[in-house]
Design a protein around this motif. Structure first.
Motif, PDB file in Angstrom:
ATOM      1  N   MET A 196     -42.463  12.032 -24.758  1.00  0.00           N
ATOM      2  CA  MET A 196     -41.439  12.074 -25.769  1.00  0.00           C
ATOM      3  C   MET A 196     -41.835  13.088 -26.837  1.00  0.00           C
ATOM      4  N   PRO A 197     -40.949  14.007 -27.185  1.00  0.00           N
ATOM      5  CA  PRO A 197     -41.266  14.991 -28.228  1.00  0.00           C
ATOM      6  C   PRO A 197     -41.449  14.326 -29.598  1.00  0.00           C
ATOM      7  N   SER A 198     -42.306  14.901 -30.407  1.00  0.00           N
ATOM      8  CA  SER A 198     -42.488  14.395 -31.765  1.00  0.00           C
ATOM      9  C   SER A 198     -42.268  15.523 -32.761  1.00  0.00           C
ATOM     10  N   LEU A 199     -42.060  15.150 -34.005  1.00  0.00           N
ATOM     11  CA  LEU A 199     -41.818  16.135 -35.062  1.00  0.00           C
ATOM     12  C   LEU A 199     -43.078  16.952 -35.324  1.00  0.00           C
ATOM     13  N   ASP A 200     -42.889  18.233 -35.582  1.00  0.00           N
ATOM     14  CA  ASP A 200     -44.010  19.081 -35.987  1.00  0.00           C
ATOM     15  C   ASP A 200     -44.465  18.717 -37.390  1.00  0.00           C
ATOM     16  N   LYS A 201     -43.490  18.398 -38.240  1.00  0.00           N
ATOM     17  CA  LYS A 201     -43.771  17.925 -39.595  1.00  0.00           C
ATOM     18  C   LYS A 201     -42.545  17.173 -40.088  1.00  0.00           C
ATOM     19  N   VAL A 202     -42.704  16.381 -41.107  1.00  0.00           N
ATOM     20  CA  VAL A 202     -41.601  15.617 -41.687  1.00  0.00           C
ATOM     21  C   VAL A 202     -41.101  16.362 -42.916  1.00  0.00           C
ATOM     22  N   ASN A 203     -39.826  16.763 -42.888  1.00  0.00           N
ATOM     23  CA  ASN A 203     -39.215  17.440 -44.037  1.00  0.00           C
ATOM     24  C   ASN A 203     -38.582  16.450 -45.012  1.00  0.00           C
ATOM     25  N   TYR A 204     -38.165  15.297 -44.495  1.00  0.00           N
ATOM     26  CA  TYR A 204     -37.466  14.327 -45.326  1.00  0.00           C
ATOM     27  C   TYR A 204     -37.490  12.980 -44.624  1.00  0.00           C
ATOM     28  N   THR A 205     -37.554  11.912 -45.384  1.00  0.00           N
ATOM     29  CA  THR A 205     -37.450  10.561 -44.852  1.00  0.00           C
ATOM     30  C   THR A 205     -36.379   9.815 -45.630  1.00  0.00           C
ATOM     31  N   ALA A 206     -35.360   9.331 -44.920  1.00  0.00           N
ATOM     32  CA  ALA A 206     -34.319   8.508 -45.536  1.00  0.00           C
ATOM     33  C   ALA A 206     -34.765   7.061 -45.462  1.00  0.00           C
ATOM     34  N   ARG A 207     -34.575   6.335 -46.552  1.00  0.00           N
ATOM     35  CA  ARG A 207     -34.956   4.931 -46.591  1.00  0.00           C
ATOM     36  C   ARG A 207     -33.782   4.107 -47.094  1.00  0.00           C
ATOM     37  N   THR A 208     -33.430   3.084 -46.329  1.00  0.00           N
ATOM     38  CA  THR A 208     -32.369   2.169 -46.745  1.00  0.00           C
ATOM     39  C   THR A 208     -32.824   0.732 -46.542  1.00  0.00           C
ATOM     40  N   HIS A 209     -32.163  -0.148 -47.262  1.00  0.00           N
ATOM     41  CA  HIS A 209     -32.363  -1.585 -47.102  1.00  0.00           C
ATOM     42  C   HIS A 209     -30.992  -2.169 -46.792  1.00  0.00           C
ATOM     43  N   THR A 210     -30.893  -2.884 -45.670  1.00  0.00           N
ATOM     44  CA  THR A 210     -29.619  -3.453 -45.234  1.00  0.00           C
ATOM     45  C   THR A 210     -29.759  -4.956 -45.092  1.00  0.00           C
ATOM     46  N   THR A 211     -28.737  -5.657 -45.546  1.00  0.00           N
ATOM     47  CA  THR A 211     -28.665  -7.109 -45.394  1.00  0.00           C
ATOM     48  C   THR A 211     -27.322  -7.469 -44.765  1.00  0.00           C
ATOM     49  N   GLY A 212     -27.285  -8.538 -44.008  1.00  0.00           N
ATOM     50  CA  GLY A 212     -26.020  -9.071 -43.514  1.00  0.00           C
ATOM     51  C   GLY A 212     -25.409  -8.373 -42.328  1.00  0.00           C
ATOM     52  N   GLY A 213     -26.017  -7.320 -41.802  1.00  0.00           N
ATOM     53  CA  GLY A 213     -25.481  -6.631 -40.626  1.00  0.00           C
ATOM     54  C   GLY A 213     -24.106  -6.035 -40.837  1.00  0.00           C
ATOM     55  N   ARG A 214     -23.215  -6.247 -39.879  1.00  0.00           N
ATOM     56  CA  ARG A 214     -21.891  -5.627 -39.918  1.00  0.00           C
ATOM     57  C   ARG A 214     -20.989  -6.180 -41.025  1.00  0.00           C
TER      58      ARG A 214
END
Length: 138
Positions: free
Chosen positions: A1-19
């Motif tokens: 599986m290919p992997s990132l050469d480097k990380v340019n950005y990381t999105a972070r979210t917190h979700t509750t309750g699903g749909r």
């Protein structure tokens, strides 16, 4: 599986309750309520978010590839995205259709740009071989 050469950005979210819940990003820029597809409620659903994210990312890929190819991407570039949700045997899956609008461009040049963008777009790379993705030039 290919992997990132480097990380340019990381999105972070917190979700509750699903749909029928809510999601919020760590920086507060995203703060949304979810509703089931086609159901009652004022929220969005994961398929709409995926359509919005994929289409925005694809426009970014068009611009990046256009710069490499020394091709001017029209300011009025647009992508209409459709994301289908449905059963696949005992599981569920999605399929995507992107309709790319590149007004004023030569059709052959526009198609070459779309094809090249599909090779570099992170969403295209993440979905390739996993779900059906249809691309059409408007």
């Amino acid at each position: 599986m290919p992997s990132l050469d480097k990380v340019n950005y990381t999105a972070r979210t917190h979700t509750t309750g699903g749909r029928e819940g809510a999601s919020r990003s760590d920086d507060g820029r995203l703060d949304i309520v979810h509703s089931r597809p086609g159901g009652a409620g004022n929220g969005t659903n994961p398929e709409q978010l995926f359509a919005a994210g994929y289409s925005a990312c694809f426009i970014g890929a068009l611009k990046a590839v256009g710069a490499r190819m020394k091709v001017a991407v029209p300011d009025s570039v647009a992508v209409d995205a459709e994301v289908d949700l449905g059963p696949m045997g005992s599981a569920f899956g999605v399929a995507v259709r992107l309709k790319v609008h590149l007004p004023g461009m030569d059709r052959a040049q526009a198609q070459a740009l779309v094809d090249a963008a599909h090779q570099v777009c992170p969403y295209s790379n993440a979905t390739r071989g996993n779900i059906d993705v249809g691309l059409t030039l408007a």
